[in-house]
Design a protein around this motif. Structure first.
Motif, PDB file in Angstrom:
ATOM      1  N   ALA A 205      63.471  55.759  40.475  1.00  0.00           N
ATOM      2  CA  ALA A 205      64.158  54.765  39.656  1.00  0.00           C
ATOM      3  C   ALA A 205      63.250  53.567  39.439  1.00  0.00           C
ATOM      4  CB  ALA A 205      65.457  54.330  40.316  1.00  0.00           C
ATOM      5  N   ALA A 206      62.551  53.163  40.498  1.00  0.00           N
ATOM      6  CA  ALA A 206      61.663  52.009  40.365  1.00  0.00           C
ATOM      7  C   ALA A 206      60.466  52.350  39.479  1.00  0.00           C
ATOM      8  CB  ALA A 206      61.199  51.552  41.733  1.00  0.00           C
ATOM      9  N   ILE A 207      59.963  53.561  39.601  1.00  0.00           N
ATOM     10  CA  ILE A 207      58.770  53.939  38.838  1.00  0.00           C
ATOM     11  C   ILE A 207      59.068  53.944  37.346  1.00  0.00           C
ATOM     12  CG2 ILE A 207      57.313  55.904  38.274  1.00  0.00           C
ATOM     13  CD1 ILE A 207      57.247  56.523  41.267  1.00  0.00           C
ATOM     14  N   VAL A 208      60.179  54.562  36.994  1.00  0.00           N
ATOM     15  CA  VAL A 208      60.518  54.642  35.580  1.00  0.00           C
ATOM     16  C   VAL A 208      60.601  53.244  34.991  1.00  0.00           C
ATOM     17  CG1 VAL A 208      62.321  55.270  33.971  1.00  0.00           C
ATOM     18  CG2 VAL A 208      61.699  56.829  35.800  1.00  0.00           C
ATOM     19  N   LYS A 209      61.066  52.319  35.789  1.00  0.00           N
ATOM     20  CA  LYS A 209      61.299  50.987  35.267  1.00  0.00           C
ATOM     21  C   LYS A 209      60.086  50.073  35.389  1.00  0.00           C
ATOM     22  CE  LYS A 209      65.195  50.436  37.574  1.00  0.00           C
ATOM     23  NZ  LYS A 209      66.554  50.079  37.996  1.00  0.00           N
ATOM     24  N   VAL A 210      58.978  50.591  35.874  1.00  0.00           N
ATOM     25  CA  VAL A 210      57.858  49.690  36.167  1.00  0.00           C
ATOM     26  C   VAL A 210      57.472  48.892  34.920  1.00  0.00           C
ATOM     27  CG1 VAL A 210      56.052  51.394  35.704  1.00  0.00           C
ATOM     28  CG2 VAL A 210      55.593  49.473  37.201  1.00  0.00           C
ATOM     29  N   TYR A 211      57.440  47.580  35.086  1.00  0.00           N
ATOM     30  CA  TYR A 211      57.173  46.704  33.959  1.00  0.00           C
ATOM     31  C   TYR A 211      56.475  45.431  34.441  1.00  0.00           C
ATOM     32  CZ  TYR A 211      58.030  43.261  30.321  1.00  0.00           C
ATOM     33  OH  TYR A 211      57.873  42.276  29.389  1.00  0.00           O
ATOM     34  N   ASP A 212      57.187  44.690  35.288  1.00  0.00           N
ATOM     35  CA  ASP A 212      56.680  43.394  35.732  1.00  0.00           C
ATOM     36  C   ASP A 212      55.293  43.507  36.338  1.00  0.00           C
ATOM     37  OD1 ASP A 212      59.413  43.941  35.867  1.00  0.00           O
ATOM     38  OD2 ASP A 212      59.798  42.020  36.857  1.00  0.00           O
ATOM     39  N   LEU A 213      55.125  44.546  37.144  1.00  0.00           N
ATOM     40  CA  LEU A 213      53.850  44.703  37.839  1.00  0.00           C
ATOM     41  C   LEU A 213      52.708  44.821  36.841  1.00  0.00           C
ATOM     42  CD1 LEU A 213      52.395  45.146  40.522  1.00  0.00           C
ATOM     43  CD2 LEU A 213      52.868  47.566  40.295  1.00  0.00           C
ATOM     44  N   VAL A 214      52.931  45.642  35.819  1.00  0.00           N
ATOM     45  CA  VAL A 214      51.885  45.835  34.822  1.00  0.00           C
ATOM     46  C   VAL A 214      51.624  44.540  34.078  1.00  0.00           C
ATOM     47  CG1 VAL A 214      51.242  47.118  32.772  1.00  0.00           C
ATOM     48  CG2 VAL A 214      52.525  48.242  34.580  1.00  0.00           C
ATOM     49  N   VAL A 215      52.702  43.869  33.704  1.00  0.00           N
ATOM     50  CA  VAL A 215      52.532  42.625  32.977  1.00  0.00           C
ATOM     51  C   VAL A 215      51.748  41.629  33.821  1.00  0.00           C
ATOM     52  CG1 VAL A 215      53.741  40.636  32.038  1.00  0.00           C
ATOM     53  CG2 VAL A 215      54.554  42.942  31.560  1.00  0.00           C
ATOM     54  N   THR A 256      64.303  61.704  29.664  1.00  0.00           N
ATOM     55  CA  THR A 256      63.463  62.183  30.761  1.00  0.00           C
ATOM     56  C   THR A 256      64.173  61.994  32.100  1.00  0.00           C
ATOM     57  OG1 THR A 256      61.717  61.191  29.446  1.00  0.00           O
ATOM     58  CG2 THR A 256      61.090  62.150  31.560  1.00  0.00           C
ATOM     59  N   VAL A 257      64.751  60.804  32.259  1.00  0.00           N
ATOM     60  CA  VAL A 257      65.468  60.541  33.500  1.00  0.00           C
ATOM     61  C   VAL A 257      66.586  61.559  33.699  1.00  0.00           C
ATOM     62  CG1 VAL A 257      67.027  58.936  34.613  1.00  0.00           C
ATOM     63  CG2 VAL A 257      64.920  58.118  33.598  1.00  0.00           C
ATOM     64  N   LEU A 258      67.308  61.804  32.616  1.00  0.00           N
ATOM     65  CA  LEU A 258      68.399  62.774  32.706  1.00  0.00           C
ATOM     66  C   LEU A 258      67.885  64.124  33.153  1.00  0.00           C
ATOM     67  CD1 LEU A 258      70.982  62.417  29.834  1.00  0.00           C
ATOM     68  CD2 LEU A 258      71.280  62.254  32.292  1.00  0.00           C
ATOM     69  N   ILE A 259      66.731  64.508  32.598  1.00  0.00           N
ATOM     70  CA  ILE A 259      66.177  65.806  32.952  1.00  0.00           C
ATOM     71  C   ILE A 259      65.844  65.852  34.436  1.00  0.00           C
ATOM     72  CG2 ILE A 259      64.199  67.330  32.600  1.00  0.00           C
ATOM     73  CD1 ILE A 259      64.243  66.445  29.664  1.00  0.00           C
ATOM     74  N   ILE A 260      65.372  64.702  34.960  1.00  0.00           N
ATOM     75  CA  ILE A 260      65.092  64.674  36.401  1.00  0.00           C
ATOM     76  C   ILE A 260      66.384  64.624  37.198  1.00  0.00           C
ATOM     77  CG2 ILE A 260      63.965  63.376  38.257  1.00  0.00           C
ATOM     78  CD1 ILE A 260      62.212  62.090  36.082  1.00  0.00           C
ATOM     79  N   LEU A 261      67.325  63.831  36.677  1.00  0.00           N
ATOM     80  CA  LEU A 261      68.496  63.505  37.473  1.00  0.00           C
ATOM     81  C   LEU A 261      69.515  64.626  37.520  1.00  0.00           C
ATOM     82  CD1 LEU A 261      69.396  60.973  38.983  1.00  0.00           C
ATOM     83  CD2 LEU A 261      70.814  60.411  37.034  1.00  0.00           C
ATOM     84  N   VAL A 262      69.673  65.315  36.415  1.00  0.00           N
ATOM     85  CA  VAL A 262      70.743  66.296  36.367  1.00  0.00           C
ATOM     86  C   VAL A 262      70.579  67.394  37.427  1.00  0.00           C
ATOM     87  CG1 VAL A 262      71.685  68.152  34.961  1.00  0.00           C
ATOM     88  CG2 VAL A 262      71.537  65.848  34.048  1.00  0.00           C
ATOM     89  N   PRO A 263      69.376  67.970  37.530  1.00  0.00           N
ATOM     90  CA  PRO A 263      69.244  69.008  38.570  1.00  0.00           C
ATOM     91  C   PRO A 263      69.514  68.431  39.957  1.00  0.00           C
ATOM     92  CG  PRO A 263      67.303  68.955  37.170  1.00  0.00           C
ATOM     93  CD  PRO A 263      68.127  67.773  36.812  1.00  0.00           C
ATOM     94  N   TRP A 264      69.051  67.191  40.148  1.00  0.00           N
ATOM     95  CA  TRP A 264      69.282  66.580  41.453  1.00  0.00           C
ATOM     96  C   TRP A 264      70.772  66.387  41.703  1.00  0.00           C
ATOM     97  CZ3 TRP A 264      71.279  61.596  42.484  1.00  0.00           C
ATOM     98  CH2 TRP A 264      71.261  61.256  43.829  1.00  0.00           C
ATOM     99  N   ALA A 265      71.449  65.877  40.690  1.00  0.00           N
ATOM    100  CA  ALA A 265      72.877  65.638  40.843  1.00  0.00           C
ATOM    101  C   ALA A 265      73.600  66.944  41.125  1.00  0.00           C
ATOM    102  CB  ALA A 265      73.430  64.974  39.583  1.00  0.00           C
TER     103      ALA A 265
ATOM    104  N   ILE D 133      74.844  56.287  39.462  1.00  0.00           N
ATOM    105  CA  ILE D 133      73.503  56.655  39.881  1.00  0.00           C
ATOM    106  C   ILE D 133      72.571  56.700  38.673  1.00  0.00           C
ATOM    107  CG2 ILE D 133      72.117  58.455  40.977  1.00  0.00           C
ATOM    108  CD1 ILE D 133      74.013  57.002  42.808  1.00  0.00           C
ATOM    109  N   PHE D 134      73.104  57.236  37.592  1.00  0.00           N
ATOM    110  CA  PHE D 134      72.324  57.279  36.370  1.00  0.00           C
ATOM    111  C   PHE D 134      71.924  55.856  35.981  1.00  0.00           C
ATOM    112  CE2 PHE D 134      72.361  57.350  31.628  1.00  0.00           C
ATOM    113  CZ  PHE D 134      71.224  58.116  31.475  1.00  0.00           C
TER     114      PHE D 134
END
Ligand SMILES: Nc1ncnc2c1ncn2[C@@H]1O[C@H](COP(=O)(O)OP(=O)(O)OP(=O)(O)O)[C@@H](O)[C@H]1O
Ligand SMILES: Nc1ncnc2c1ncn2[C@@H]1O[C@H](COP(=O)(O)OP(=O)(O)OP(=O)(O)O)[C@@H](O)[C@H]1O
Ligand SMILES: [Mg+2]
Ligand SMILES: [Mg+2]
Lengths: 280, 365, 390, 299, 365
Positions: A205-215, A256-265, D133-134
């Motif tokens: 979740a943190a990786i997908v959202k990475v923004y501040d660090l790059v900025v 993309t997140v959904l694709i990762i998340l759905v199998p996990w869920a 969670i999503f």
């Protein structure tokens, strides 16, 4: 609360998807243009670079934070002295904002002041450590800074997981004469699957959202070499007044997140019954 | 001389920080013997077993296994196999992997591993389970696999830490029998921790009853059951528990008699370890099955009257609770006859099977 | 009333200029300038400004670039209409060049106040650096490139630059001054892909490729005023940067002509664009605020303010009718160039949407950073972007 | 017993193994890792104690020759952020005003949510949970526009309330997950017993569940304090000018260079800004791992 | 009709999703009766109890308590008190607070609460513990407090879900007696879940043996023990377990005889529920205590030869394992005489106490 959450999370998602098919500029307008925004998106080299960077950053961060976090946790679990001190040291970066992390690491990695200068001052005149200035390496600088900040949390999660493992498993392995590293590798790690999954969710979740660090660290540069998708979304939506494009990009991210998340869920929340518990 | 002993423990002490958990223990376990460590929770049974296995570093003393001083050996080099209460199976490996993992790590040839697994699987009848994972096994099957894991190691000494505690009563009694059979078949030394006296009594060649890190009595089951060395052992062993009456010795016509309130029991048939001095404050202990109950009075002297409090049928027999000399005592009777609360009955004691303890030292007289 | 003013003028010269405005406004009495500076470049501040306006919690006034940036907000009816004030005061009569005011118009109405003229097309050099390296002080871009090897030998950075927008600026300047006005207009006004793909443009990309060899690797993440300060201290020899850089020299007490020198139009074509900062006044429910807004608008275009403000900021005034005696060498050069309307170029902001500008910026910075990217590739993508621009 | 055996053989406890090769390795790895983690803090602190000339000359790792606390004073009191030169102290109180209610509110709501999800079946609870969670994965930036519109319509845009609500919403996914997992791990019989005793939804929560949940509350507080304190985006957009949090001031100080960058002031400001979450970590880090062990890592 | 029954369950079904856990159950519990639900793990005992308590919503059927239809009542309004295996004491409250919580929720006056607590404390002898927290209590004390919590609610029906499973054997038997005494004293209805047959046999007025969500037999303990209705009940009840031999009925001189391999047992004394047809494949079950063992052969016909496999002393008596007709069977004997493995002995069966089951339907014949 349920309503709020539904409105906010579901509503915003739907809104995003809907407007990604419009030509909205600074302000949303319902002027549909089909898949135009998406075609442009994938023709834009900044976007493709962003995706590639996210993949590199994601994979490396995941791999290293899990590995380092686990190793640190495993070491901390050896009934060591000063456990409190070590734990605090590993955890404190997590208390700092990405802005701070970016700033400090920028300073340490900048050739003019940081590591490169220090090493050169020691007499190694030709030493070069262009991690922030050579576009081929900047993403790794971001990985380094990101790891510095995030591994502590992973360590804490892993440590918690290790502490939950039945003592008798360790004893059994010792009696069986299995060396410690093999015990970790073949017995403990597989047993910690749930911990790994929780950790995975949190860091992804943190990786997908990475923004501040790059900025804070590179602002995407040099060139576009360290751009990431979240920054693309933000820039397009707000600096460049092209909402439609930004939303198309975020739709791709969400998918993309959904694709990762759905199998996990499906894996984690398939109906299962825990003995003696009211199902949740 | 050490070679006769499979396991020899000399002056073993163990402290956790400042807490002394085991205090100067000495135990000799003969080759092929089945020794049970029995005691209440927290008495140090598991700790002792872990010391023998080498899973805890002892504070003082020595441990010999098969004549070899293994005090500082690694667990795997001690020639022991261990079975745990929680099974401690590796959850993500199949049964076969569980059995073979230690062997593969030790670098045994594949053929040898196969042979040993086949052998263990046959003995424990877990052949059909070899490809399952622990989560797919029942509790009893899991415990069998855990035993198998010790078995394949082909060791001299088996250590069991409450292996049956997590199973239900029925399975427990089945596996108890299997372990006993296994012991007959393999004839190697076994040290078995439990706090269930039925397990202890049925399995053991000898039982070491522990309390507070000390061994209270180390004897064969019948001796422990019938001639407990002190009050603790007497009260700990036996279910339903032994009954106790407080009283004193009085002299009656030259032979000692136990007197409590209005109750007199002749001790003529009791075989004391020392002279029973009149006036001595004692505790008279007798098991529920060593007392007879009848509708009418028997010969005077060791019979008395009592009121039925409760009748607990337990299938084959019943436990009848009565009030005697102000104390509740239980008597085991055949379940054929039910007693009603309030019913008046007469008791006949059998002093030959009773135990007498000093009221102060609590040691057997 | 308290009038909150947001802007991203936080560098030394900029802050001084903002201070001028604030104190003049406060001196008018009654109302008070509440400063809402947001540091960073426009890209940090803009989303904050826009979302606050959208969110119905508008500031009293805000800096924004003129052009299509604000158009959507105006279109959505979120900005105060200044037409009445402008007609009353006769803005159209004294605002020069008149293009400036046009940029503030939407459907004939005026929504913003231009406060200064900024042109990108300047190069700042430190003559002492060249002397130190034993090179002649260049008078144009070509000479500058020729002197570069000597500078490098001495460990002096030939060309100081920084963040993405600064690099993009270098390209803009090259397009205008190395390419000439015709090419510039063809691409900006007509969006001609032919011109963009032509050999003249290719030459510019080539020059841009030269420029990337002149920068030091440490440019990444450098702010423009840090780059200026490199020139100022002689660590770097030159910088291509808009005239706002002059403010920094001023703050540092440097004198034009001796401590530093300026090459408008890279010393090649002396043409300047006329971008600039403008203030917008988001609509507000409180009539007190509206009054204060109009007061500020009127003050911004006043002669006194224009003089004081532009001197501090190093930019040119929007009025043709004021006395800029106090202006330094370089500013005077600029004023002179602009008096000939042939030398006036439209700004990027007026020609391209910020989206298109962003695309070009992405391309130029990518090209600048990635030395393996060929001129041909870059030009091909450039053509594509120009082709799509509306 | 055979005395010939016991005499020569080892006896007593094993020698202390503190200096065994294995533990030397463990400690050296931990030490090296600790150094890596500490270097940035070290650099920050050292730099903040140096004067500018020393910074320009020396290298960033060397300790200050002449210790000065001026940069700290400047950062706190007089560093310029735009026109005003009042340091970051203004932001400190603003941040507090945002932090305290946000943390309290978000934790209250998340704990109730988690409790409801764990103990009370209601229609769609699974769906609700999955949605949450999503939500954890959605980049904030994406939701900015819709949120601006929503908060505007609610009339809380640009107010303290607005930013508190936003923080609460964004804290929801992870916190709810934590609380839910924790409550699921508590014995369900307690809940049943309380129901038999006649207690309702709230009473069970307040009187039975809450007193048992200290560890997970510590975790939640730590996470929220860190997240909210360090936030820049929501603060600057939703809080309104009067309430700009400390990070905004920090950003202004760090990013607005007046001439040369004053690294020492920047670093001091940075440390000051990070102080609150840092202190929280230093003082409750111990409970953090414990709390996570109790709640977070149980599937 | 409903008023005579304290608890009446009609056609109760419960499904978890698609899994049917309870299938059309009907139970009537008389006023003051002690009903035990007994069955293997997972058979639905707790589920049934939770349905009665109102903690689970049933899928079909009705539940009456004291004649009132409570099918959709809240737990607190059903007039029930419940005691859990894990005690479920509120850990942060003192014992007194634990006891009074429900009463305070119900808004009872303080004086009344005091009175009830004092009463419960007296009955359960927990007076001195009132100010402690659960963590400071022993297992037995905790369970007593848990019972107290049900007691103060002053309800008609007590529900117990394996209240003693977490205690050790000794405490278990003590508390068992206390619960029985409590029942005698209070005389209210109790429904008690366990999977321990000793508890079931000793406590119950009637036992409902459950399996797979169905009631297999609902009878008083002795009937269940001596005349199990089917093979499952027979094998589930009794420890040590009943022995079973497979064979068939043959006719010998006009009277039925059970024959398995070389073993013949006359069934003349057996009281079948139906005619025993020769050729019928049956299972012959007999309990370890209903078989006599002796060194020499007895009268022919129902005696046979066997080899001792194992001898398990259990204190008062021993269990001797033998091989008969190829099957291992156990015999309970007095522990006075030990048997050696391999020893040859003779057995005498008592068909009157045996059970005979159809080999196919597994129902009692
Ligand atoms: N690692 C430890 N540190 C400190 N004390 C310990 C440790 N392990 C055990 N103890 C103490 O040692 C004593 C003996 O514990 P041990 O586990 O051997 O008991 P046990 O007889 O096996 O009990 P149980 O029947 O409950 O398993 C206990 O009082 C326990 O509190
Ligand atoms: N919430 C649930 N969801 C799905 N299945 C359940 C649920 N609760 C119980 N079950 C199933 O219902 C059956 C009966 O469970 P129950 O807990 O009543 O058994 P039990 O007889 O009390 O067993 P134990 O002796 O182990 O407590 C089990 O097979 C179980 O898998
Ligand atoms: Mg133990
Ligand atoms: Mg149950």
């Amino acid at each position: 609360m349920i309503v709020t959450v539904l409105v906010v999370f579901v509503g915003c998602t739907l809104w995003t998807v809907l407007y990604s098919f419009t030509s909205s500029r600074s302000l949303p307008t319902l002027d549909f243009v089909g898949f135009d925004q998406y075609t442009r998106l994938f023709r834009t080299s900044r976007w493709t670079v962003s995706l590639k960077n996210l993949a590199i950053f994601g994979l490396l961060s995941l791999a290293f934070s899990l590995i380092i976090g686990f190793i640190l946790a495993a070491l901390m679990d050896q009934k060591i002295r000063f456990e409190n001190t070590f734990r605090t040291i590993f955890l404190y970066p997590h208390a700092l904002s990405f802005i701070v992390t970016g700033l400090v690491w920028q300073w340490i990695l900048t050739p003019a002041y940081g590591v490169q200068k220090v090493v050169r001052d020691l007499g190694f005149e030709t030493f070069s450590f262009p991690i922030l200035t050579d576009g081929r390496f900047t993403i790794y600088a971001i990985v380094i800074a990101g790891l510095w900040q995030g591994t502590g949390l992973v360590m804490a999660l892993m440590l918690a997981g290790l502490r939950n493992i039945d003592d008798e498993i360790w004893k059994a392995a010792r009696v069986d004469g299995i060396p410690a590293w093999k015990t970790y590798l073949f017995i403990i790690i597989p047993m910690m699957r749930p911990v790994f999954i929780t950790t995975l969710v949190i860091i992804s979740a943190a990786i997908v959202k990475v923004y501040d660090l790059v900025v804070a660290l590179t602002n995407g540069g040099p060139g576009i070499s360290s751009e990431v998708p979240a920054k693309y979304v933000y820039d397009l939506m707000f600096s460049r007044g092209n909402l439609g494009q930004g939303l198309a990009a975020s739709t791709i991210m969400l998918t993309t997140v959904l694709i990762i998340l759905v199998p996990w869920a499906l894996l984690e929340f398939r109906p299962r019954y825990r003995k003696g518990k009211i199902p949740k | 001389m050490t070679s006769v002993h499979s396991v020899l423990i000399k002056d073993l002490s163990l402290n956790f920080g400042s807490i002394s958990v085991l205090k100067n223990l000495n135990i000799e376990v003969a080759d092929g013997e089945f020794l049970v460590l029995l005691g209440p929770s927290g008495c140090g049974k598991s700790t002792l077993l872990n010391c023998i296995a080498g899973l805890l570093d002892i504070s003082d003393g020595q441990i010999f296994i098969k004549g070899k001083n293994v005090t500082w050996e690694e667990p795997k080099d001690r020639g022991i196999g261990m079975v745990f209460q929680s099974y401690a199976l590796y959850p993500q490996m199949t049964v076969e992997k569980n059995l073979s993992f230690g062997l593969r790590v030790a670098g045994l040839p594949a053929a040898e591993i196969q042979k040993r697994i086949a052998h263990a699987a046959e003995i424990l009848q877990i052949g059909p389970l070899l490809n399952r994972k622990p989560a797919e096994l029942s509790g009893g099957q899991r415990q069998r696999v855990a035993i198998g894991r010790a078995l394949v190691r082909d060791v001299d000494v088996f250590l069991f830490d409450e292996p049956l505690s997590n199973l239900d009563a029925k399975l427990r009694s089945e596996l108890r029998v299997e372990i006993k059979r296994l012991h007959h078949k393999l004839a190697n030394t076994m040290i078995y921790v439990t706090h269930d006296q039925i397990e202890a009594l049925t399995l053991a060649d000898r039982i070491a009853v522990m309390k507070g890190g000390l061994i209270q009595q180390l004897d064969d089951p019948l001796t422990i059951y019938n001639r407990p060395r002190n009050l603790f052992v007497a009260s700990f062993i036996g279910s339903p528990a032994m009954n106790f009456l407080k009283g004193e010795i009085v002299d009656k016509d030259g032979s000692p008699v136990f007197r409590a309130a209005d109750l007199d029991i002749s001790l003529a048939a009791y075989r004391p370890q020392q002279r029973l001095a009149p006036g001595h404050a004692v505790i008279f202990g007798f098991r529920p099955e060593h007392i007879a109950i009848s509708g009418q009075a028997g010969p005077a002297g060791c019979s008395c009257e009592a009121i039925v409090d409760l009748d607990e049928p337990m299938g084959a027999d019943s436990l009848v609770w009565l009030k005697v000399a102000g104390k509740a005592i239980s008597v085991r009777v055949d379940s054929g006859r039910r007693y009603q609360p309030g019913e008046k009955v007469f008791l006949t004691f059998n002093p030959a099977m009773a135990s007498l303890f000093d009221a102060v030292t609590e040691n057997r007289l | 009333a308290d009038l909150e003013v947001t802007h991203w003028w936080t560098s030394g010269g900029e802050a001084a200029a903002a201070k001028v405005l604030a104190s003049s406004y406060d001196k008018l009495g009654g109302d008070k300038w509440v400063d809402g500076a947001i540091a960073g470049s426009g890209s940090t501040a803009r989303p904050i400004i826009v979302s606050r306006i959208l969110g119905g919690n508008p500031m009293g006034a805000t800096q924004l670039n003129t052009g299509r940036d604000a158009e959507d907000l105006v279109k959505a009816g979120l900005m105060t209409d200044l037409t009445e004030l402008a007609t009353k005061e006769g803005w159209a009569d004294f605002i020069r060049p008149s293009k400036l005011l046009d940029a503030c118009k939407y459907e004939g109405k005026i929504y913003c106040v231009p406060v200064n003229i900024h042109s990108w097309q300047w190069m700042w050099i430190n003559p002492n650096a060249f002397k130190q390296a034993g090179a002649a002080v260049p008078t144009n871009w070509q000479e500058f490139v020729a002197a570069a090897p000597k500078l490098k030998e001495k460990g002096i950075i030939p060309l100081a630059t920084g963040d993405a927008w600064q690099i993009d600026g270098v390209f803009r300047v090259m397009l205008a001054n190395l390419g000439g006005k015709d090419l510039y207009l063809k691409i900006l006004d007509q969006k001609s892909t032919e011109a963009a793909g032509g050999p003249e443009t290719k030459a510019i990309w080539q020059a841009f490729a030269d420029a990337r060899e002149l920068a030091d690797p440490g440019y990444v993440g450098r702010q423009w005023n840090e780059a200026t300060s490199l020139v100022l201290t002689g660590k770097a020899a030159g910088q291509i940067m808009g005239d706002w850089a002059q403010g920094e020299f001023g703050v540092a007490g440097k004198v034009a002509g001796t401590d530093y020198d300026c090459l408008p139009g890279l010393g090649v074509h002396p043409a300047l664009d006329t971008g600039g900062d403008a203030f917008y006044f988001p609509k507000n429910a409180n009539p007190e605020i509206t009054k204060a807004q109009l007061k500020l608008a009127s003050m911004l275009v006043s002669k006194e303010t224009q003089v004081a403000f532009n001197l501090a900021k190093g930019s040119l005034p929007i009025r043709g009718d004021i006395d800029m005696q106090a202006a330094n060498e370089c500013m005077k050069k600029g004023i002179k160039i602009l008096t000939d309307s042939n030398n006036v170029l439209p700004s990027y902001e007026q020609a391209f949407s910020s989206d298109t500008q962003g695309q070009i910026e992405d391309l130029t910075t990518e090209f600048f950073a990635d030395k393996t990217m060929t001129v041909e590739d870059a030009q091909a993508r450039y053509v594509e972007i120009i082709g799509e621009a509306k | 017993m055979n005395s010939s055996l016991s005499g020569a053989e080892p006896r007593g406890s094993r020698p202390k193994r503190f200096l065994s090769p294995a533990s030397i390795m463990i400690y050296s790895i931990l030490f090296i890792a600790a150094v890596y983690y500490l270097i940035p803090l070290y650099v920050m602190v050292m730099t903040s104690l140096k004067g500018m000339p020393e910074i320009r000359l020396g290298n960033i790792f060397s300790p200050p020759v002449e210790v000065t606390f001026q940069p700290w004073a400047t950062a706190w009191n007089s560093a310029c952020t735009g026109l005003y030169c009042e340091g970051i102290k203004v932001g400190f109180f603003n941040s507090m005003k945002i932090l305290v209610p946000s943390v309290i509110l978000s934790i209250i709501i998340a704990s109730v949510n988690g409790y409801a999800l764990a103990n009370w079946r209601f229609k769609g609870s699974e769906l609700f949970f999955t949605t949450l969670i999503f939500g954890a994965f959605i980049p904030y930036q994406v939701m900015l526009y819709p949120l601006v519109i929503i908060t505007r319509n609610l009339g809380i845009f640009g107010t303290l309330t607005g930013v508190i609500v936003i923080h609460t919403i964004f804290g929801m996914p992870i916190l709810t997950l934590l609380f839910r997992n924790y409550f699921v791990s508590l014995p369900p019989e307690l809940f049943k017993a309380a129901r038999v005793d006649g207690a309702g939804f709230w009473r069970i929560f307040l009187q039975i569940m809450l007193p048992m949940s200290l560890p997970i509350f510590v975790v939640a507080v730590i996470l929220q304090v860190t997240g909210i304190w360090n936030d820049f985006l929501f603060g600057v957009i939703f809080a309104g000018t009067k309430n700009f949090p400390m990070t905004v001031q920090l950003n202004n100080i760090v990013n607005s260079t007046q001439g040369v960058k004053e690294y020492n002031v920047n670093m001091a400001a940075t440390i000051l800004t990070g102080a609150v979450p840092l202190l929280v970590y230093f003082f409750s880090g111990k409970y953090f791992v414990r709390g996570i062990a109790a709640g977070a890592v149980k599937g």
